[in-house]
Each structure stands twice: as C-alpha cells, then as structure tokens.
Design a protein around this motif. Structure first.
Motif, short mmCIF file in Angstrom:
data_model
loop_
_atom_site.label_atom_id
_atom_site.label_comp_id
_atom_site.label_asym_id
_atom_site.label_seq_id
_atom_site.Cartn_x
_atom_site.Cartn_y
_atom_site.Cartn_z
N LEU B 101 0.83 -1.21 0.00
CA LEU B 101 0.00 0.00 0.00
C LEU B 101 0.87 1.26 0.00
N ALA B 102 1.97 1.23 0.73
CA ALA B 102 2.88 2.39 0.75
C ALA B 102 3.47 2.61 -0.64
N GLU B 103 3.78 1.51 -1.31
CA GLU B 103 4.33 1.58 -2.67
C GLU B 103 3.28 2.14 -3.64
N SER B 116 -8.12 -1.41 0.01
CA SER B 116 -7.64 -2.77 0.30
C SER B 116 -8.84 -3.70 0.45
N SER B 117 -8.73 -4.92 -0.10
CA SER B 117 -9.81 -5.91 0.02
C SER B 117 -9.72 -6.69 1.33
N VAL B 125 -4.45 0.85 10.50
CA VAL B 125 -3.17 0.14 10.49
C VAL B 125 -2.59 0.17 9.08
N LEU B 126 -3.43 -0.07 8.09
CA LEU B 126 -2.94 -0.17 6.70
C LEU B 126 -2.40 1.15 6.17
N ARG B 135 -6.74 9.02 1.48
CA ARG B 135 -7.49 8.34 0.41
C ARG B 135 -7.36 6.82 0.49
N VAL B 136 -6.87 6.35 1.64
CA VAL B 136 -6.73 4.89 1.83
C VAL B 136 -7.92 4.35 2.63
#
Lengths: 327, 327
Positions: B101-103, B116-117, B125-126, B135-136
């Motif tokens: 996710l950082a990438e 994220s699924s 955390v993610l 936007r995550v």
C-alpha cells in the motif's frame, strides 16, 4: 395401521408453528385434527391456514388435498386417537411440554409417533413421563413450516430406531428434508448455527458497530445469497481453489484463532481438520471445484434476478436499506 | 479528473479476489490495469476472467464492456497511475499489505482512491506508511466478487469523508451495494457474522453432533433459504407475529441466555432492546408483518422452484446429502 390412519395426523397447539404444520400436512393430502385450549385459537389458526394456502397451490397440492380435511376439537383426548402422528407445539416451557406430552401419550394409539416441535428441550427430558417413551421424538421445523423443508429429528435415550424411521417416512411424505441428529443437544443443529450468528449480530448492534439494518444488509447482499444453495463448509470448499477445503484450512486455519467474534473456536486438531476435509470431499463427490463453481454461478445469476424482482419493494419497505450507503 | 481516468481502475494482486474485481469492473465498462508479481499470474487471472464472463453476459454487460479492455503489467509503479481507484488484493499479511500500500501510495495520483480488500486488517493500520493516507480505505468484497453485490467500506482515522464518498460512488457504478461501516473492527461486519456461524459449525463437527454435510443441510434447507432475502433481524421481526421484534424479544429474549452455543450473548439491556426493536420497525416501514410475510412467501415459492432446479444435480454431487435422512 389402516390407510386412513396413515393419512391422518393430530396437531396439538395451533399457534404460528402449529398452523404451519397443519398447512403443510393438508397440502400434502393428509387429514388433520387440530386442538388447542386457548379461546379463539381455532379461528386464528384457520385464518393462518387460509392465508398460506395460495402458496401451497403455487407449490402444487397433492391429490385430494383440501382445507376441508381439517377438523378442530377442544378435546385433546379425542384429537390424538386414530392418527399416525401427533405433532406437539405448545409454548416452550419444559414442565408444560412434559405434562402435555404425557397426556398425549396416555390417549394416543401405541403405534402413533409423538413428535415435539421444541427447539430447546431434549427428547430424553420430554419423554420422561410417558408410558410409551419409545415413540416420543423431537421433530423441529423451521418457520414458515409450510415452505421450509428442513425438519430435525432427534430421539431420546428411550426412543426406538423404528420410531425414528417411521417418523422420517412421514415427514418425507410431506416433502420435508429430515435431518437425523445423532446426539441430543439443546438447540439441535440448525438453531445453534443461527443462534451463533444472532448473538454476534446483537453484539455488533450493542457495540455500536452496525445498525440492525446494516447487519441484515451484510447478510442479504453477501453470504445470504450463497446459503440458499450451499452451507458454510461447501462454500469454503469452493473458496479454496482446486484443493478445496484442504487448502482453505491450511491457508486460513490460523485466522480462526483471531479474536474477531466473542465465540471461542475449537482447537484445529489433525482429527478435526481431516473430518472437515473429508466431509467436504464427500459432499463434492467426483466433481471438481470448477464444476461446482459453474453450478453455483448459474444458480446465483438466476437468484440475483429473482431477488431484484423482490428488492425494489422491500427496499422501499426497508427504509434506509435503500439509502444504506448514506447511513 | 479526466473521463478516461474515471473509467479506469488498477487491480494489484490477481488471485481469486483480484480476478473477481477485474471481472466486475470490466463487465461494467471500465478499463482495468492488472498487476501481480507472481510467475504465471497473468495467464491464471485471464483464465478466471474468461470463465466468469458468460455469467456477466447473462447479468448484462454495460455499454462498451469488453475483456479487451484489460491490460497486465509486471510494473506496479506504472499500473497505478492515471486511474481513479487502485484495488489491492495481496495475501492477508499485515506487513506485506502495508508495504504494498505504501508503494501504491507513492506512485498513484493523489486524487486516486486506494482500497484494500482485506477482511481482517483495519484501515488505520494499513494507512500508517502512506504519505496520502486520507485516500486509503478498506473495501471488502465477497466471493464470488463478480456476482455478490456487498462491499464493506471502512475508513481509518486518517481517511477523509470525501474519499469515502468518492469510493462509494465508484462501487455503486459497478452495481455493488456499499455498506459504510462507522467503526473499524477486525472482520468488519459480515465476516464476524459468518465467522460466528462457522465457529459454531466447527464445534458441532468437533463434538460429533453433526457431520459437515449435515451442518450444510441444516443451513440450505432451512434458514439459508430465508437469508437470501432477509437478514436475522427482519427474519425475527416476521417470526414475532403482529408485534414483530417487540414480541420476539419479550417472549424469547430470556432464551438468549441459554448456553446453547459457546458464544456469550450480550446483556439484553433496555437500550439494546429498544435499538433492536426500532431498527426492525424502521426496516419494516409502514408495512405490517402480514404484508412482509406475503412478500417473503412469494419470494420463497419461487426460490424453492429455483433451488429444486439446481438441487437434483447438487444432491447427487453431494453424496450422502441425498441420503441425508439415512445418515
């Protein structure tokens, strides 16, 4: 047993569940004798049977099936004679059920099956005051009884194997799917599964994580669509790719230990894993996961069409379900 | 955002869930850029999309929808640019997800949603290693993703309300039912419900009460038929007669305390009762239980026909499910 008797049942207690049984037996061409001590019970029950009847017509009535073949009496003693099965549906209180079952046992023919619709009381407890306990069983149906085919059959310590087989044959005659349960436990099997989900649902609402509408939506738009066709084990078998449940337990087994729900999971022993894997492989037979998936998809496509036909109204009925995503 | 970009998504990780997302987006007329570092991932994924496509055709493709609009690259950095949404589906390991996710966050346009699924990791955390964490989100789908409409959307502490709304709009465009979840918990909502049932199922098998086939039958012939249309709350509302859930909690509330399952129930406080009753009454709107029952029955009659069309084969597939009652 006379042919007439083989086609006649008594229903003791005519509330929602009793009326459901009456409807199912009538629709399958049985004569039904109903009894209930409550004032006005007969009228209430006849109203319920009448309301359900059009659905029975749509499903297809057996030859000779008729609402005319329903009689009602206030006399329990009379009601339970000359019938092949007595289905008891009085309120879920142990002492009441035991008393009523003993009374039924006293007056019923000895070759008649006595079945309690109880969800929570075990047959060994229920049969204690009966003189002929070998024919006393639990036969637990699901609401609406006239449409849902599942019936859980459980015998007590005093129940004979013959009675179980006899009961099974009768429930099959009325187009049910009898599930014979080997071990007596409160809640049998299906209610334990439903209760587990129900309790978690209450926790989610209690903890403010979701509203009741959101919990319902989380079922109906997701797993609920699958559960009409496949239970949790076969569902996971399909989710595991070509290796099915074996892969699933290998990959996700450890996640079972995560404290997501407030229910403790059992230790995933080698024996339990093998039991689960073998059960799924038996269910799948010679069919690959891929073949099973194709069946599931064909079913889901048609189910989604069907659900959409019924959603537009339920959605407006369901208030903010339509506006779910704004909640 | 350009129209082209609004109609383009990236899918990172192309296993079962990733391929499901790709199929759904393609069928709804999106361009999809897929990426996965695993050898052979592209071929596997294209096979899955192709297999699912006929069901998409049956459901109805959006104008211009085509499998040709799918491209694949091994280059994550390239994949995530010029898209409105990046859907991440790498294996369920926290450190891996955070790294990927950082990438993604590093290379994606700042106005793109990163979803994220994950079923078990919370968005707060993610998003920790992201430069634009607002936007995550988590957008958790259900298998098969191309057919089941439910998607749970959860934001983390750093997620903006705009991102949630933006994501919601995109998932609605691809015919999904977004369920916005206010509080982050592992398992979100739907999986907690499923896990509760699943754990109880494992206990029943572990304790020798039922086989996996019997557990599955206890669902598919009973409650499973209802859950395609109504969740547990509305189901109980209908089981409670004219007073609905209010009567149900009054009559059966105490039974919740019985130790049927190994899951503890919450205390049935006045507040919890009212919350549950009001939720059901809101869901029911102005419709009486009787009206809701009629809808349910019409649906069930047609669902039973549909299931019977698919049972004859699954029954023989399911080995002793056909012979269930002899088990």
């Amino acid at each position: 047993m006379s042919t007439q008797k083989q086609q006649t049942v008594a229903v003791v207690g005519t509330g929602v569940i009793g009326a459901g049984w009456i409807t199912r037996f009538l629709a399958q061409g049985f004569d039904v004798i109903a009894t209930d001590p409550v004032d006005g019970a007969e009228a209430q029950m006849r109203k319920k049977v009448k309301q359900a009847w059009p659905y029975m017509e749509q499903r297809g009535l057996a030859a000779g099936a008729s609402m005319e073949r329903l009689s009602f009496t206030n006399n329990l003693q009379e009601a339970v004679q000359n019938v092949c099965l007595i289905q008891e549906n009085v309120p879920e209180r142990e002492e009441l059920k035991r008393k009523v079952l003993a009374e039924i046992d006293k007056h019923a023919d000895t070759d008649a099956i006595i079945a309690s619709s109880t969800s929570g009381i075990t047959p060994s407890v229920l049969q204690q005051n009966c003189s002929n306990p070998e024919r006393v069983i639990v036969a637990h149906p699901f609401h609406p009884v006239y449409l849902l085919p599942l019936v859980e059959i459980v015998g007590g310590t005093a129940t004979s194997q013959e009675s179980i087989s006899q009961a099974e044959a009768i429930y099959k005659k009325v187009e049910m799917k009898p599930l014979l349960i080997e071990r007596e436990i409160e809640g049998h099997v299906a209610d334990r599964l439903m209760e587990a989900l129900w309790r978690e649902a209450l926790h989610l609402v209690n903890d403010g994580v979701a509203t009741t509408e959101e919990v319902d939506a989380a079922i109906t738009y997701g797993a609920g669509l699958r559960w009409a066709q496949m239970g949790p084990f076969l569902t996971f078998h399909l989710a595991g790719g070509e290796q099915g449940m074996r892969h699933m337990l290998h990959q996700f087994g450890p996640a079972l230990k995560l404290p997501w729900t407030k229910l403790e999971a059992p230790e995933l022993t080698y024996e339990l894993k093998e039991r689960v894997i073998e059960g799924c492989e038996t269910s799948a037979g010679n069919h690959s996961v891929e073949e099973l998936e194709a069946k599931r998809n064909e079913f889901l496509v048609r189910l989604l069409d069907l659900v959409e036909e019924y959603w537009p109204e339920p959605q407006s009925i369901m208030g903010n379900k339509k506006e779910l995503s704004n909640g």
